[in-house]
Write a protein that holds these residues in place. Sequence first.
Motif, PDB file in Angstrom:
ATOM      1  N   UNK A 105      66.389  56.146  74.180  1.00  0.00           N
ATOM      2  CA  UNK A 105      66.977  56.857  75.322  1.00  0.00           C
ATOM      3  C   UNK A 105      68.496  56.906  75.313  1.00  0.00           C
ATOM      4  N   UNK A 106      69.128  56.022  74.551  1.00  0.00           N
ATOM      5  CA  UNK A 106      70.596  55.988  74.590  1.00  0.00           C
ATOM      6  C   UNK A 106      71.238  56.917  73.565  1.00  0.00           C
ATOM      7  N   UNK A 107      70.431  57.468  72.664  1.00  0.00           N
ATOM      8  CA  UNK A 107      70.972  58.277  71.564  1.00  0.00           C
ATOM      9  C   UNK A 107      70.479  59.725  71.668  1.00  0.00           C
ATOM     10  N   UNK A 108      71.348  60.627  72.059  1.00  0.00           N
ATOM     11  CA  UNK A 108      71.036  62.064  72.135  1.00  0.00           C
ATOM     12  C   UNK A 108      69.764  62.372  72.920  1.00  0.00           C
ATOM     13  N   UNK A 109      69.594  61.734  74.036  1.00  0.00           N
ATOM     14  CA  UNK A 109      68.406  61.985  74.836  1.00  0.00           C
ATOM     15  C   UNK A 109      68.814  62.631  76.158  1.00  0.00           C
ATOM     16  N   UNK A 127      65.671  51.271  81.493  1.00  0.00           N
ATOM     17  CA  UNK A 127      65.572  51.891  80.163  1.00  0.00           C
ATOM     18  C   UNK A 127      64.796  50.986  79.205  1.00  0.00           C
ATOM     19  N   UNK A 128      63.880  51.560  78.478  1.00  0.00           N
ATOM     20  CA  UNK A 128      63.197  50.823  77.406  1.00  0.00           C
ATOM     21  C   UNK A 128      63.594  51.450  76.070  1.00  0.00           C
ATOM     22  N   UNK A 129      64.237  50.631  75.243  1.00  0.00           N
ATOM     23  CA  UNK A 129      64.751  51.127  73.968  1.00  0.00           C
ATOM     24  C   UNK A 129      63.617  51.576  73.045  1.00  0.00           C
ATOM     25  N   UNK A 130      63.930  52.531  72.176  1.00  0.00           N
ATOM     26  CA  UNK A 130      62.981  52.999  71.163  1.00  0.00           C
ATOM     27  C   UNK A 130      63.655  53.035  69.797  1.00  0.00           C
ATOM     28  N   UNK A 131      62.871  53.145  68.743  1.00  0.00           N
ATOM     29  CA  UNK A 131      63.445  53.238  67.393  1.00  0.00           C
ATOM     30  C   UNK A 131      64.174  54.589  67.265  1.00  0.00           C
ATOM     31  N   UNK A 132      65.478  54.569  66.995  1.00  0.00           N
ATOM     32  CA  UNK A 132      66.158  55.862  66.794  1.00  0.00           C
ATOM     33  C   UNK A 132      65.713  56.491  65.475  1.00  0.00           C
ATOM     34  N   UNK A 133      65.736  57.814  65.418  1.00  0.00           N
ATOM     35  CA  UNK A 133      65.225  58.494  64.223  1.00  0.00           C
ATOM     36  C   UNK A 133      66.014  58.115  62.970  1.00  0.00           C
ATOM     37  N   UNK A 134      67.312  57.806  63.126  1.00  0.00           N
ATOM     38  CA  UNK A 134      68.076  57.487  61.914  1.00  0.00           C
ATOM     39  C   UNK A 134      67.666  56.143  61.317  1.00  0.00           C
ATOM     40  N   UNK A 135      67.225  55.207  62.153  1.00  0.00           N
ATOM     41  CA  UNK A 135      66.724  53.937  61.597  1.00  0.00           C
ATOM     42  C   UNK A 135      65.413  54.190  60.840  1.00  0.00           C
ATOM     43  N   UNK A 136      64.546  55.026  61.402  1.00  0.00           N
ATOM     44  CA  UNK A 136      63.293  55.318  60.705  1.00  0.00           C
ATOM     45  C   UNK A 136      63.545  56.140  59.448  1.00  0.00           C
ATOM     46  N   UNK A 137      64.533  57.024  59.485  1.00  0.00           N
ATOM     47  CA  UNK A 137      64.868  57.802  58.286  1.00  0.00           C
ATOM     48  C   UNK A 137      65.232  56.846  57.151  1.00  0.00           C
ATOM     49  N   UNK A 138      66.035  55.833  57.465  1.00  0.00           N
ATOM     50  CA  UNK A 138      66.416  54.843  56.449  1.00  0.00           C
ATOM     51  C   UNK A 138      65.192  54.057  55.981  1.00  0.00           C
ATOM     52  N   UNK A 139      64.351  53.654  56.926  1.00  0.00           N
ATOM     53  CA  UNK A 139      63.146  52.883  56.569  1.00  0.00           C
ATOM     54  C   UNK A 139      62.220  53.717  55.686  1.00  0.00           C
ATOM     55  N   UNK A 140      62.031  54.980  56.047  1.00  0.00           N
ATOM     56  CA  UNK A 140      61.150  55.853  55.270  1.00  0.00           C
ATOM     57  C   UNK A 140      61.641  55.974  53.834  1.00  0.00           C
ATOM     58  N   UNK A 141      62.949  56.012  53.687  1.00  0.00           N
ATOM     59  CA  UNK A 141      63.534  56.164  52.354  1.00  0.00           C
ATOM     60  C   UNK A 141      63.797  54.817  51.688  1.00  0.00           C
TER      61      UNK A 141
END
Lengths: 250, 250
Positions: A105-109, A127-141
């Motif tokens: 919720x804190x990043x571009x939401x 607010x309940x934090x979630x995994x930002x897409x950029x962290x998952x992008x790094x994890x995926x790669x």
Amino acid sequence: MGKSGILYVVGTGPGSSELMTLGAVRTLQKCPVIFYPVTQSKSGQQKSRALETVKDAVDLGKKILLPLEFSMRKNDSLVYEDAKEKCLAFLREGKDCAFVTIGDPSVFSTAGKFASMICGAGFGAKFLAGIPSFCQAAASASTVLCQAEEDLHIICGDEWFFDGRLTKELSSLDGGTKVIMKMNKSLIQILLLTVELGIEEKCLLVQNASMEDERIIYGKDFAAFAEILLADESFGKESGRYFSVLICRG
Amino acid sequence: MGKSGILYVVGTGPGSSELMTLGAVRTLQKCPVIFYPVTQSKSGQQKSRALETVKDAVDLGKKILLPLEFSMRKNDSLVYEDAKEKCLAFLREGKDCAFVTIGDPSVFSTAGKFASMICGAGFGAKFLAGIPSFCQAAASASTVLCQAEEDLHIICGDEWFFDGRLTKELSSLDGGTKVIMKMNKSLIQILLLTVELGIEEKCLLVQNASMEDERIIYGKDFAAFAEILLADESFGKESGRYFSVLICRG
């Protein structure tokens, strides 16, 4: 008078329910009302990545589900105002509400704006934090974004590209890793820019991180990939563009 | 020959098990071997925030738990080499191993190095994203980091402070939000710097986000808080310093 409800702004992570937190799942299980953003596809079909993510982990059967229909053609203020009034009515009745949002919720939401409106009316928001897409992008790669003394910069693609800052910033990657998000109109040009600057080998693009159609494109393939995108007329309208994260490692 | 095991690098989030993802919990439940980093307190007590986080969500009873004892006094390469050999032995036996790390594995984690060593030896590693501490810091304070066209910069406090860049960067917050992490020696000075620059009202400090001893200090209280820290001789050695995130909103 009974106790007022609370608005929970819940980050669902980028798209797989496996990336939801235990707290997000528990909170959504107990909230009777869920607001979720929807977008309309060209064919008029409604889609909500946030709700799609949630439905694999939470039983939505008995929930009141309320779509927030954002659209380029409409005035979004009206969507917010309408949702706010509905939300306030539930909160006054003592019913907790959730607003689900992809990523964190804190990043571009859009969640911040909605929460402010609810708090402004005298109710509580959490607010309940979630995994930002950029962290998952790094994890995926299977890569890292920053370690030791490195810095990490999350920047808006279109904004930086069209005012010329991006060329300057990518000319030197000494200043740490640059993660480029929000490439709407500029994606193809930014991929070609990395090739032009000779830094493409330090870059990778992750589309739809954590989703079934996740795709990782490495820098050496950027030129060929840009050609494919240029030839694909449907591309401009599809979500693969919006849900693209470009990682340029310093 | 049987199938080799996989190394899972699992982000546990900043410290509450509620912030672990469903995927992290499921993966740790199925991994028979867990490597976890430990730090030694002054009194010689071992502490692992990552394992503490995990133990509320995963039954560790039948796991093989292997500490990685990082220390300023030791050569960390030896710790890594020893852990690598142990990990490879399990992977060869077909046993999956997990390496738990607080926050997200892609952001300031030692996990990348360990994963590289394992991959270099011909085995597979998979990263599971976790909530980074700066996202939880924002959630705890019910604030956002960036929205619309704003940028987000995650920077190393000590590094930027001692080479003078921080003064310049904080003099103008037009360039987006600055999140300052890794303030080890510089925390007090950085708090006072924000006051000196007159931007303290745009700043907040979150310590131990999501933990029981979480603490939020708003900019208007920075000067007084810095005085308290200066008078507290034990402060330099405690984790409150390391686990501090300073958010300066642009």
